[in-house]
Design a protein around this motif. Structure first.
Motif, PDB file in Angstrom:
ATOM      1  N   LEU A 200      39.144  75.585  72.970  1.00  0.00           N
ATOM      2  CA  LEU A 200      39.364  75.075  71.797  1.00  0.00           C
ATOM      3  C   LEU A 200      39.690  73.501  71.509  1.00  0.00           C
ATOM      4  O   LEU A 200      40.429  73.114  72.420  1.00  0.00           O
ATOM      5  CB  LEU A 200      40.612  75.880  70.972  1.00  0.00           C
ATOM      6  N   VAL A 201      39.132  72.799  70.604  1.00  0.00           N
ATOM      7  CA  VAL A 201      39.446  71.493  70.471  1.00  0.00           C
ATOM      8  C   VAL A 201      40.506  71.611  69.201  1.00  0.00           C
ATOM      9  O   VAL A 201      40.556  72.141  68.192  1.00  0.00           O
ATOM     10  CB  VAL A 201      38.191  70.617  69.812  1.00  0.00           C
TER      11      VAL A 201
ATOM     12  N   VAL B 138      42.170  69.148  66.485  1.00  0.00           N
ATOM     13  CA  VAL B 138      42.164  67.916  65.627  1.00  0.00           C
ATOM     14  C   VAL B 138      43.406  67.710  65.169  1.00  0.00           C
ATOM     15  O   VAL B 138      43.747  68.208  64.282  1.00  0.00           O
ATOM     16  CB  VAL B 138      41.095  68.140  64.733  1.00  0.00           C
TER      17      VAL B 138
ATOM     18  N   SER C 159      36.538  67.695  61.856  1.00  0.00           N
ATOM     19  CA  SER C 159      36.441  69.221  62.103  1.00  0.00           C
ATOM     20  C   SER C 159      35.093  69.625  61.950  1.00  0.00           C
ATOM     21  O   SER C 159      34.383  70.416  62.297  1.00  0.00           O
ATOM     22  CB  SER C 159      37.388  69.886  61.431  1.00  0.00           C
TER      23      SER C 159
ATOM     24  N   LEU D 219      32.716  68.792  64.528  1.00  0.00           N
ATOM     25  CA  LEU D 219      32.724  69.542  65.862  1.00  0.00           C
ATOM     26  C   LEU D 219      32.094  71.017  65.268  1.00  0.00           C
ATOM     27  O   LEU D 219      31.385  71.502  66.320  1.00  0.00           O
ATOM     28  CB  LEU D 219      34.131  69.992  66.075  1.00  0.00           C
TER      29      LEU D 219
ATOM     30  N   ASN E 214      37.288  74.779  66.729  1.00  0.00           N
ATOM     31  CA  ASN E 214      38.303  73.536  66.438  1.00  0.00           C
ATOM     32  C   ASN E 214      39.289  74.357  65.554  1.00  0.00           C
ATOM     33  O   ASN E 214      39.063  75.098  64.522  1.00  0.00           O
ATOM     34  CB  ASN E 214      37.782  72.268  66.189  1.00  0.00           C
TER      35      ASN E 214
END
Length: 154
Positions: free
Chosen positions: A28-29, A31, A43, A46, A53
């Motif tokens: 997971l990213v 932000v 977001s 992405l 994310n």
């Protein structure tokens, strides 16, 4: 409160403290930016390229939710009220977090860049940045995971 825990080989387990269900996501990213338009814009970018994310408005709110061990990447603003993005990275280093980080800034001065480099970030996105720049740094992160090609096109 949102809780995040890493499950080896499966991804991140994400749940709310009062929720009965749990969602397991691939890496997971996260932000983290105090400016809502920037946070939402990153977001959306992405999601458009297929990167899961979640967003946080501050370093403190991220730390309240982060339970450690997650396989993921931060995209974090350097300058925020309260704890800065670089202060967050120092705290995660102190906790021996495996998270990687990409920093964002509109204020890239030599002292900040030196501090960022010392924290072993994957790179810096100077605002405004392009989708190609974002994908390139995400590719650097993905290559550290040993999972083959990224799920997004180059």
């Amino acid at each position: 409160m949102l809780n995040i825990t890493y499950i080896p080989g499966r991804g991140c387990k994400i749940w709310y403290a009062d929720a009965a269900s749990v969602t397991i996501l691939p890496p997971l990213v996260f932000v983290i930016d105090d400016e809502e338009p920037v946070r939402n814009g990153v977001s959306r970018l992405l999601r458009a390229i297929g990167v899961p994310n979640t967003m946080f408005a501050s370093a403190e709110s991220f730390l309240e939710s982060y339970t450690g061990g997650a396989e993921g990447c931060l995209i974090v603003d350097i300058r925020m009220p309260g704890m800065s993005g670089l202060d967050l990275l120092e705290e995660l280093e102190r906790r021996q977090s495996p998270l990687k980080a990409i920093v964002m800034t509109g204020h890239a001065d030599p002292t900040t860049m030196k501090r960022m480099t010392a924290l072993r970030t994957l790179g810096c996105l100077e605002k405004p940045f392009s989708v190609a720049q974002l994908k390139a740094l995400l590719g650097v992160w993905w290559s550290t995971l040993g999972r083959g090609n990224p799920p997004w096109s180059p």
